[in-house]
Design a protein around this motif. Sequence first.
Motif, PDB file in Angstrom:
ATOM      1  N   ALA A 154      27.435 -23.490  36.112  1.00 52.65           N
ATOM      2  CA  ALA A 154      28.595 -24.378  36.200  1.00 52.65           C
ATOM      3  C   ALA A 154      29.353 -24.028  37.474  1.00 52.65           C
ATOM      4  CB  ALA A 154      29.501 -24.217  34.992  1.00 52.65           C
TER       5      ALA A 154
ATOM      6  N   TYR B 296      32.780 -24.815  39.925  1.00 56.15           N
ATOM      7  CA  TYR B 296      34.161 -25.284  39.858  1.00 56.15           C
ATOM      8  C   TYR B 296      34.798 -25.166  41.237  1.00 56.15           C
ATOM      9  CZ  TYR B 296      33.432 -24.455  34.870  1.00 56.15           C
ATOM     10  OH  TYR B 296      32.936 -24.464  33.589  1.00 56.15           O
TER      11      TYR B 296
ATOM     12  N   ARG C 169      38.721 -27.092  38.663  1.00 57.89           N
ATOM     13  CA  ARG C 169      38.125 -28.284  38.065  1.00 57.89           C
ATOM     14  C   ARG C 169      36.604 -28.180  38.155  1.00 57.89           C
ATOM     15  NH1 ARG C 169      41.554 -33.450  40.248  1.00 57.89           N
ATOM     16  NH2 ARG C 169      43.516 -32.838  39.268  1.00 57.89           N
ATOM     17  N   GLN C 170      35.950 -28.680  37.134  1.00 63.08           N
ATOM     18  CA  GLN C 170      34.489 -28.645  37.128  1.00 63.08           C
ATOM     19  C   GLN C 170      33.928 -29.593  38.179  1.00 63.08           C
ATOM     20  OE1 GLN C 170      32.408 -28.630  33.278  1.00 63.08           O
ATOM     21  NE2 GLN C 170      31.253 -30.354  34.101  1.00 63.08           N
TER      22      GLN C 170
ATOM     23  N   LEU D 257      27.398 -29.256  36.689  1.00 66.17           N
ATOM     24  CA  LEU D 257      26.604 -28.472  35.750  1.00 66.17           C
ATOM     25  C   LEU D 257      25.141 -28.698  36.100  1.00 66.17           C
ATOM     26  CD1 LEU D 257      28.360 -29.411  32.376  1.00 66.17           C
ATOM     27  CD2 LEU D 257      28.650 -27.309  33.706  1.00 66.17           C
TER      28      LEU D 257
END
Length: 187
Positions: free
Chosen positions: A138, A140, A149-150, A153
Motif C-alpha cells: 500500500a 500513501y 492519503r492512499q 494498492l
Amino acid sequence: MLLDALRNFSWYNEPENVRFIEEGMLIETKGNTDFWQNRRHNFHKDDGHFFYISRPGDFNLRVKWRFYAPVASDQCGIMVRADQLNWAKVGFLSPDLTNPQLGSVVTKQGDSDWASSVLDIVPPEISFRLIRRSDSFAAYYSLDGSSFRQARLFSFPDNPPTVKIGAYACSPQAHNFECVLEEISLS
C-alpha cells in the motif's frame, strides 16, 4: 537526515551529482531518465535514479522530498522493486507547471500501467509511505507530512520474499531536476 542510517543503502543508476546539504541529500537527476516498460512495443526505460535497501518481509518505509521549480515530467517519490520486470513507483509529477499530479506506475512481468490524480498545488515538499503486509503493498502520500492519503494498492507475481525499497527521482525530458531527499526511514 542521519548519515549513519544511510550506510546500508545503495544506488541503482546513481546520479552524476549527489551531495549532502543541511536539509538532506541533494540529487540532480540526469535528463532523459525514467522507469517505464511496455513489452508489446519493446520499450524498456530503466535508467532513473533509485536509492534503495533490500528488505525481506513486512515493512513501513517513509520518504520525504523537497523540490524547487519542477518542469515537465520531473518526478520524485517512493519505489519498490522485486526485479527488473516487477516494480512500482509513486511520486510527484509535473506534466506542466499548471497541472501538478501524483502519479503511480505498477509494472508486472515487464508491462507498466499508469494512474494519476491532480494535486491542487505544486507543493514545496511531499511525503510518501510504502507499507508491505504479507503479499500486499500500500502506497500513501502527504502534502503536509502528517495526513496521509492512499495512492495505490498492489501486489507482485510470486510474492517475492525480499524486495528493494527506497526513493527514486528521474527526468523523462531532456533537462535535469534538483530535489532534496530530506527523510528516509524504515521500520
